[in-house]
Every structure is written in structure tokens, then in C-alpha cells.
Motif scaffolding. Structure first.
Motif, PDB file in Angstrom:
ATOM      1  N   ASN A 249      31.121  43.334  40.604  1.00 58.16           N
ATOM      2  CA  ASN A 249      32.572  43.429  40.713  1.00 58.16           C
ATOM      3  C   ASN A 249      33.222  42.046  40.706  1.00 58.16           C
ATOM      4  OD1 ASN A 249      32.352  46.212  40.933  1.00 58.16           O
ATOM      5  ND2 ASN A 249      32.406  46.205  43.162  1.00 58.16           N
ATOM      6  N   TRP A 253      35.798  40.843  37.822  1.00 62.25           N
ATOM      7  CA  TRP A 253      37.156  40.465  38.212  1.00 62.25           C
ATOM      8  C   TRP A 253      37.467  39.019  37.804  1.00 62.25           C
ATOM      9  CZ3 TRP A 253      41.662  42.301  39.241  1.00 62.25           C
ATOM     10  CH2 TRP A 253      42.603  41.554  39.950  1.00 62.25           C
ATOM     11  N   ALA A 259      38.649  45.138  37.906  1.00 61.44           N
ATOM     12  CA  ALA A 259      38.393  45.286  39.335  1.00 61.44           C
ATOM     13  C   ALA A 259      36.996  45.796  39.646  1.00 61.44           C
ATOM     14  CB  ALA A 259      39.433  46.217  39.960  1.00 61.44           C
ATOM     15  N   ARG A 260      36.357  46.451  38.704  1.00 64.27           N
ATOM     16  CA  ARG A 260      35.023  47.005  38.942  1.00 64.27           C
ATOM     17  C   ARG A 260      34.137  46.739  37.726  1.00 64.27           C
ATOM     18  NH1 ARG A 260      36.647  46.611  43.133  1.00 64.27           N
ATOM     19  NH2 ARG A 260      36.928  48.132  44.816  1.00 64.27           N
ATOM     20  N   PRO A 292      39.359  43.035  44.113  1.00 64.77           N
ATOM     21  CA  PRO A 292      40.203  43.778  45.058  1.00 64.77           C
ATOM     22  C   PRO A 292      39.474  44.995  45.599  1.00 64.77           C
ATOM     23  CG  PRO A 292      40.948  44.095  42.795  1.00 64.77           C
ATOM     24  CD  PRO A 292      39.922  43.018  42.754  1.00 64.77           C
ATOM     25  N   LYS A 293      39.789  45.342  46.829  1.00 64.04           N
ATOM     26  CA  LYS A 293      39.144  46.488  47.475  1.00 64.04           C
ATOM     27  C   LYS A 293      40.056  47.697  47.361  1.00 64.04           C
ATOM     28  CE  LYS A 293      36.625  43.658  50.810  1.00 64.04           C
ATOM     29  NZ  LYS A 293      36.985  42.367  50.238  1.00 64.04           N
ATOM     30  N   PHE A 294      39.477  48.822  46.987  1.00 65.53           N
ATOM     31  CA  PHE A 294      40.226  50.076  46.881  1.00 65.53           C
ATOM     32  C   PHE A 294      39.582  51.111  47.787  1.00 65.53           C
ATOM     33  CE2 PHE A 294      42.567  48.199  43.737  1.00 65.53           C
ATOM     34  CZ  PHE A 294      41.890  47.930  42.564  1.00 65.53           C
ATOM     35  N   GLY A 295      40.387  51.700  48.670  1.00 66.14           N
ATOM     36  CA  GLY A 295      39.883  52.785  49.505  1.00 66.14           C
ATOM     37  C   GLY A 295      38.908  52.289  50.546  1.00 66.14           C
ATOM     38  N   ARG A 297      35.601  51.202  52.462  1.00 62.42           N
ATOM     39  CA  ARG A 297      34.427  50.461  52.002  1.00 62.42           C
ATOM     40  C   ARG A 297      33.171  51.318  52.138  1.00 62.42           C
ATOM     41  NH1 ARG A 297      33.361  44.695  54.565  1.00 62.42           N
ATOM     42  NH2 ARG A 297      35.304  44.341  53.429  1.00 62.42           N
TER      43      ARG A 297
END
Length: 306
Positions: A249, A253, A259-260, A292-295, A297
Motif C-alpha cells: 500500500n 500510494w 491508496a491500495r 491513507p487508512k479506510f475503515g 484496521r
């Protein structure tokens, strides 16, 4: 244990802009590593050499780097002090490769004083890598530190408390259930015992290619663990930790604004830097770049990282 007088000394002359702490950071597990630390600008590293236990101190001095060795293995570590400090790191051709991507070029210039160390030792780094499989860094450090204290052996020299990493023969002879209180399940405990049993053979590998082949032939050791080992033991600038939860990731990025990314995408993006792919990953880490982090972990232990 020897006293405050070093048993061996050597003056090294690093290139302009050399950064000791940044260069040796991969040799410490955390600021509280029982076997290595940076204190008042001096790097202290305890290890076991073919000649016996040793502690290496690397201290900046008027533009030079003073290497001091303590213990029976003092001559061994001082002779290799330039490699351990990263001064044998070969950057030939990297500037041209870095120029292909603006961010990599910028980071290469910003961290020009950060060099990759070469310890010449496989087993010590392998122990740490096995502890890091499938768990968080904090969990891995706690387990590693508990193991070092279980086999407690004081390192030579004036920096105390500083402990030696355990002997391979002691780890190989330890039943797997002894590792349970450290937070190590049977699978990793058995892997530790297996690699300890063949440590002598692993230390005789001529280069990172041979070491990778031998390492990945051991049950419980995969590409991720092998790369983590050869990047430090052999200073391999091309070693990429395939199978890591975060690195694909980060690379996607940083290099493509995605982002992934998976391992295949990571390797494709790193291909223009072949020969220095691991170095590029190290620069991204040094710069603190993260996708970036989504949701929520996901727990690291749920992913295959060995």
C-alpha cells in the motif's frame, strides 16, 4: 566482561553528510532493544561472533567515526565496523534510477547520508524476523525482548545493561512451550528451533541469493522473512519484503497515488528501480510515508507474513 577500555579501536572516515543513527536504525528493534541502542550519540551493538561475544560502539568524533570493540570478539566487529555502519553500501547507479520518479529523487537527495548496514550475520536478524511474523511490531518486540532476557547474558563493555542475543544452540535445545509465556505460539516457536538448528550452515552462505534459497527451504520461512534477513545481513539493496501487510500500500500510494496495492502491483511499480528496490522501500519508510487508512484496521496477524 571487559571494563571501560576498548579491546580494539579503529577510526572510520564516513562521507560528508553521513547520518549514523539513520544508517543503523535497522539494527535496533526499538529504542529499548536489550541488544542494541543509541545513547548520547553513540551506537552500541551486542552480538556473538565466531571469536566470541562482542560489543561494538560507533561514535562520531570530529567528522570521523570511532569504532571501539569490547570482548573476545572485539577484533571481529571492529574489522567489520565500516560495513556495520553502512559505509560499504554501494550506491552506484542509484541516482540515475531515482531520477525516474520525482518523489524517489527527492528522498534520495534528502536521505543521502542514510546508508544500508551489512552485519555479515544471519541468525541474529533471523530471530527477530521470525518474532515479527503475523503480529504487530509491539507484540514482536515484547516477545523478542522476553526471549533475550530469558537467556540473559551480559554483553561485554561499559554500556550496561546491554545483553547478548541468545546462542543458536540454546534456542535449538529449548522446548517450544518455553516460548509460550513470551507470547509466541507453537508454530513460530518451532520455526525458531528449526532455524537455530541450522544456524551454522546459514552463516556460511556466500551471498544473499544463496541465503534466500536456504532460508526459504526451511518450513516456516517465506519470502518476507528471507528479505528482512538478507537486507541487513548482506546489505542487499534489492531485497523486497513480499507478503508485508503495509508495504504494498505504501509503495502504491507513494509511486502511483493509489491508496491500495497488492504484491504484484508493488513489484511492478518498483521494477524501474531493480537493483535498489529495497532501498526505495527504505526511503519511503524513513520519510514516514503511509497510505491513507479506510475503515477499521485489520489485525496484522490475519495476513500471511512469513
Amino acid at each position: 566482561m571487559t571494563g571501560t577500555e576498548a579491546d580494539a579501536r579503529r577510526v572510520l572516515r564516513p562521507p560528508a553528510g553521513y547520518r549514523l543513527a539513520a544508517s543503523v536504525r535497522s539494527l535496533t528493534f526499538s529504542p529499548y532493544d536489550p541488544c542494541a541502542r543509541v545513547a548520547e550519540g553513540t551506537f552500541w551493538w551486542a552480538t556473538r561472533t565466531p571469536d566470541g561475544p562482542a560489543t561494538l560502539a560507533l561514535r562520531p568524533s570530529a567528522g570521523d567515526l570511532l569504532a571501539e570493540g569490547y570482548g573476545p570478539g572485539a577484533d571481529w566487529v571492529v574489522e567489520r565496523a565500516d560495513a556495520i555502519a553502512g559505509l560499504r553500501d554501494d550506491l552506484t547507479g542509484f541516482a540515475d534510477l531515482a531520477a525516474a520518479h520525482p518523489l524517489v529523487a527527492e528522498l534520495a537527495a534528502r536521505y543521502v547520508g542514510m546508508r544500508m548496514p551489512t552485519t555479515g550475520q544471519v541468525f541474529g536478524r533471523l530471530l527477530r524476523a521470525v518474532f515479527e511474523q503475523k503480529v504487530t511490531g509491539k507484540e514482536a518486540y515484547r516477545a523478542y525482548a522476553a526471549m533475550v532476557r530469558h537467556f540473559r547474558a551480559a554483553a561485554p563493555g561499559p554500556m550496561q545493561p546491554l545483553l547478548l542475543p541468545p546462542e543458536a544452540s540454546a534456542v535449538a535445545a529449548t522446548p517450544y512451550w518455553v516460548f509460550h509465556p513470551f507470547g509466541v505460539e507453537q508454530r513460530r516457536a518451532e520455526t525458531l528451533r528449526r532455524v537455530a538448528a541450522v544456524a551454522d550452515r546459514l552463516e556460511r552462505c556466500a551471498d544473499s541469493t544463496e541465503a534466500t534459497r536456504r532460508l526459504t527451504a526451511i518450513p516456516g520461512i517465506g519470502p518476507w522473512t528471507a528479505a528482512e534477513v538478507v537486507r541487513v545481513a548482506y546489505g542487499d539493496p534489492d531485497a523486497v519484503s513480499v507478503g508485508d501487510y503495509h508495504v504494498p500500500n505504501t509503495v502504491a500510494w507513494a509511486l502511483a497515488g493509489e491508496a491500495r496495492g497488492d504484491d504484484a502491483r508493488m513489484l511492478a511499480l518498483l521494477e524501474p528501480f531493480r537493483g535498489h528496490r529495497g532501498r526505495v522501500c527504505g526511503l519511503l519508510e524513513a520519510a514516514g510515508i503511509q497510505a491513507p487508512k479506510f475503515g477499521p484496521r485489520a489485525p496484522i496477524r490475519s495476513f500471511a507474513r512469513f
